[in-house]
Write a protein that holds these residues in place. Structure first.
Motif, PDB file in Angstrom:
ATOM      1  N   UNK A   1       4.186   6.764  -0.941  1.00 43.79           N
ATOM      2  CA  UNK A   1       3.379   5.542  -1.055  1.00 43.79           C
ATOM      3  C   UNK A   1       4.280   4.309  -1.112  1.00 43.79           C
ATOM      4  N   UNK A   2       5.355   4.410  -1.844  1.00 51.28           N
ATOM      5  CA  UNK A   2       6.298   3.288  -1.950  1.00 51.28           C
ATOM      6  C   UNK A   2       6.947   2.990  -0.597  1.00 51.28           C
ATOM      7  N   UNK A   3       7.215   4.037   0.167  1.00 51.40           N
ATOM      8  CA  UNK A   3       7.812   3.833   1.486  1.00 51.40           C
ATOM      9  C   UNK A   3       6.833   3.097   2.412  1.00 51.40           C
ATOM     10  N   UNK A   4       5.567   3.533   2.385  1.00 53.53           N
ATOM     11  CA  UNK A   4       4.542   2.892   3.211  1.00 53.53           C
ATOM     12  C   UNK A   4       4.419   1.411   2.838  1.00 53.53           C
ATOM     13  N   UNK A   5       4.309   1.155   1.535  1.00 55.94           N
ATOM     14  CA  UNK A   5       4.146  -0.220   1.064  1.00 55.94           C
ATOM     15  C   UNK A   5       5.378  -1.064   1.390  1.00 55.94           C
ATOM     16  N   UNK A   6       6.555  -0.501   1.222  1.00 55.52           N
ATOM     17  CA  UNK A   6       7.791  -1.247   1.465  1.00 55.52           C
ATOM     18  C   UNK A   6       7.879  -1.725   2.907  1.00 55.52           C
ATOM     19  N   UNK A   7       7.532  -0.848   3.842  1.00 52.18           N
ATOM     20  CA  UNK A   7       7.606  -1.207   5.266  1.00 52.18           C
ATOM     21  C   UNK A   7       6.588  -2.295   5.596  1.00 52.18           C
ATOM     22  N   UNK A   8       5.344  -2.089   5.184  1.00 50.73           N
ATOM     23  CA  UNK A   8       4.279  -3.046   5.502  1.00 50.73           C
ATOM     24  C   UNK A   8       4.547  -4.392   4.820  1.00 50.73           C
ATOM     25  N   UNK A   9       4.953  -4.355   3.571  1.00 51.81           N
ATOM     26  CA  UNK A   9       5.230  -5.572   2.822  1.00 51.81           C
ATOM     27  C   UNK A   9       6.391  -6.347   3.446  1.00 51.81           C
ATOM     28  N   UNK A  10       7.412  -5.638   3.893  1.00 51.58           N
ATOM     29  CA  UNK A  10       8.564  -6.268   4.532  1.00 51.58           C
ATOM     30  C   UNK A  10       8.149  -6.960   5.832  1.00 51.58           C
ATOM     31  N   UNK A  11       7.278  -6.290   6.599  1.00 51.37           N
ATOM     32  CA  UNK A  11       6.796  -6.873   7.851  1.00 51.37           C
ATOM     33  C   UNK A  11       5.996  -8.147   7.587  1.00 51.37           C
ATOM     34  N   UNK A  12       5.139  -8.122   6.571  1.00 56.40           N
ATOM     35  CA  UNK A  12       4.319  -9.293   6.253  1.00 56.40           C
ATOM     36  C   UNK A  12       5.175 -10.422   5.672  1.00 56.40           C
ATOM     37  N   UNK A  13       6.205 -10.057   4.931  1.00 60.51           N
ATOM     38  CA  UNK A  13       7.133 -11.062   4.398  1.00 60.51           C
ATOM     39  C   UNK A  13       7.810 -11.803   5.552  1.00 60.51           C
ATOM     40  N   UNK A  14       8.231 -11.068   6.582  1.00 62.98           N
ATOM     41  CA  UNK A  14       8.873 -11.702   7.730  1.00 62.98           C
ATOM     42  C   UNK A  14       7.876 -12.525   8.544  1.00 62.98           C
ATOM     43  N   UNK A  15       6.599 -12.137   8.514  1.00 69.53           N
ATOM     44  CA  UNK A  15       5.570 -12.930   9.203  1.00 69.53           C
ATOM     45  C   UNK A  15       5.484 -14.321   8.588  1.00 69.53           C
ATOM     46  N   UNK A  16       5.829 -14.414   7.294  1.00 72.06           N
ATOM     47  CA  UNK A  16       5.823 -15.707   6.596  1.00 72.06           C
ATOM     48  C   UNK A  16       7.145 -16.436   6.802  1.00 72.06           C
ATOM     49  N   UNK A  17       8.247 -15.777   6.471  1.00 76.01           N
ATOM     50  CA  UNK A  17       9.547 -16.455   6.401  1.00 76.01           C
ATOM     51  C   UNK A  17      10.253 -16.598   7.743  1.00 76.01           C
ATOM     52  N   UNK A  18      10.107 -15.613   8.620  1.00 75.48           N
ATOM     53  CA  UNK A  18      10.844 -15.640   9.880  1.00 75.48           C
ATOM     54  C   UNK A  18      10.036 -16.229  11.037  1.00 75.48           C
ATOM     55  N   UNK A  19       8.753 -15.855  11.107  1.00 74.31           N
ATOM     56  CA  UNK A  19       7.959 -16.217  12.273  1.00 74.31           C
ATOM     57  C   UNK A  19       6.910 -17.294  12.000  1.00 74.31           C
ATOM     58  N   UNK A  20       6.711 -17.619  10.704  1.00 80.13           N
ATOM     59  CA  UNK A  20       5.748 -18.666  10.325  1.00 80.13           C
ATOM     60  C   UNK A  20       4.342 -18.404  10.867  1.00 80.13           C
ATOM     61  N   UNK A  21       3.959 -17.127  10.967  1.00 79.95           N
ATOM     62  CA  UNK A  21       2.636 -16.779  11.487  1.00 79.95           C
ATOM     63  C   UNK A  21       1.566 -17.061  10.436  1.00 79.95           C
ATOM     64  N   UNK A  22       1.899 -16.784   9.179  1.00 84.29           N
ATOM     65  CA  UNK A  22       0.995 -17.058   8.066  1.00 84.29           C
ATOM     66  C   UNK A  22       1.786 -17.769   6.974  1.00 84.29           C
TER      67      UNK A  22
END
Length: 394
Positions: free
Chosen positions: A128-149
């Motif tokens: 569960x932690x692995x699943x959350x870590x991957x998804x959370x990391x992707x969403x974090x980059x959607x904010x900080x790297x790509x400015x999508x949200x």
């Protein structure tokens, strides 16, 4: 080409974008610019970013489009092949089927949290932690790297847990006494065993105890990786069987920092020399176990199965459990020998920096966090010694 228009004293741009996954065209617009030039510059920047990243800043990108593109661009290049395959399987099996059709901006924390609770019925907390870590990391980059949200909806989400699993997560290692008992049991020849004259697994376990290597790193070792003159061991690869494949995959180590050259002691050197002689004897007794040709070259492996190729880690784990039972020690896994080596080094007075380098950790923080309770105990013992010194010094 972007189109610009003025709305309520503000400028807006529109650009056409093509979904690289589906081939469909769509529009992306953004307004609120004070001047036409500002809107034009922002439109040009958006077009360039879309061409490079494959998505734009409106949050309407689907997870099904964003996540694979993000993984290929931001994750896969920095991961070992085995880790990369594991993480992609998590995305493909768990995340995309549930969230693939959602727009990034439509992911809500409460719905996500409920999903994690449902997954808890199927998976361990570690998965569960692995699943959350991957998804959370992707969403974090959607904010900080790509400015999508603007905000990561998965941030601060806690993975469901329970007291039993918290206990199971406790660092597992052998005490010095338990480790000696384990190695003594591993040395005993099992009656009626076909390959009872081989000392292979005993040497493998001894090497893990003395070096702290990961099991995949140890099983990938070749004789050329040992410099008997300088007593140095080179660690630069790992082996695994992807998706239950019948063919082993050898790749670079887990991270760049995992590539290392470490010193080994005289006792292990002598044991490895004896193992090389014993291995050749076993090749004579059982010709089928000789190292096989792979891509036209022999596999000069330190450890290999009775077919002359790489051991599977699960086979070693099964044997490891049998040895634990014979030794009457806790039923741990081969990875416990890595932890045992680190703990014993720290207890003997080795520095965090040395242990970190020997284990191939990326930073000393990783080492300190992993062995926090050990380092705290060492600090307390040192403080007690200091206090006693002050009391007894006149």
């Amino acid at each position: 080409m972007a189109s610009l228009r003025k709305r309520n004293n503000k400028w807006e741009y529109r650009i056409r974008v093509k979904n690289k996954q589906t081939g469909e065209w769509g529009e992306h617009s953004k307004g609120g610019f004070v001047t036409k030039k500002e809107a034009a510059l922002a439109a040009g920047k958006a077009e360039i970013e879309y061409e490079y990243f494959g998505f734009v800043e409106n949050g309407k990108e689907t997870i099904g489009h964003y996540l694979p593109a993000w993984f290929e661009l931001y994750k896969r290049p920095s991961l070992a092949e085995s880790t990369s395959e594991l993480q992609w399987r998590v995305i493909e099996k768990n995340i995309l089927p549930r969230w693939g059709n959602y727009s990034i901006k439509d992911i809500e924390r409460n719905e996500y949290r409920k999903w994690l609770v449902e997954l808890k019925k199927q998976y361990s907390e570690g998965t569960l932690r692995r699943i959350h870590s991957i998804f959370n990391s992707a969403m974090h980059d959607a904010v900080t790297e790509f400015k999508i949200i603007r905000e990561n909806p998965l941030a601060r989400t806690k993975v469901p847990t329970d007291k039993k699993e918290l206990a199971d997560r406790k660092l597992k290692f052998f005490t010095v006494t338990e480790m000696k008992a384990f190695l003594d049991a591993a040395k005993i020849k099992v009656k009626n065993s076909k390959y009872k004259d081989s000392n292979e697994r005993y040497v493998l376990y001894s090497l893990l105890c003395s070096t702290g290597l990961r099991i995949g790193e140890a099983l990938a070792l070749e004789w050329k990786d040992i410099d008997f003159a300088t007593k140095m061991l080179t660690v630069n690869k790992t082996v695994y069987y992807a998706n239950n494949s019948k063919v082993a995959t050898v790749s670079s180590t887990k991270t760049t920092s995992s590539e290392r050259i470490i010193q080994i002691d005289d006792e292990l050197i002598q044991l490895l020399k004896y193992h090389r002689i014993n291995q050749n004897q076993m090749h004579l007794l059982y010709p089928a176990s000789r190292p096989k040709d792979v891509n036209g070259k022999k596999l000069p492996l330190l450890f290999h199965n009775w077919s002359g190729t790489y051991w599977r880690a699960n086979v070693i784990r099964d044997h490891f459990t049998d040895v634990c039972k014979r030794a009457d020690v806790p039923l741990l896994s081969p990875h416990a020998l890595r932890h045992s080596h680190a703990v014993h080094l720290l207890e003997a007075g080795a520095s965090i920096k040395y242990v970190s380098s020997r284990l191939g950790h990326k930073t000393t923080k990783t080492t300190a966090d992993t062995y926090l309770h050990i380092t705290k105990k060492i600090e307390q013992d040192a403080l007690d010694l200091y206090k006693n010194h002050l009391k007894n010094t006149k």
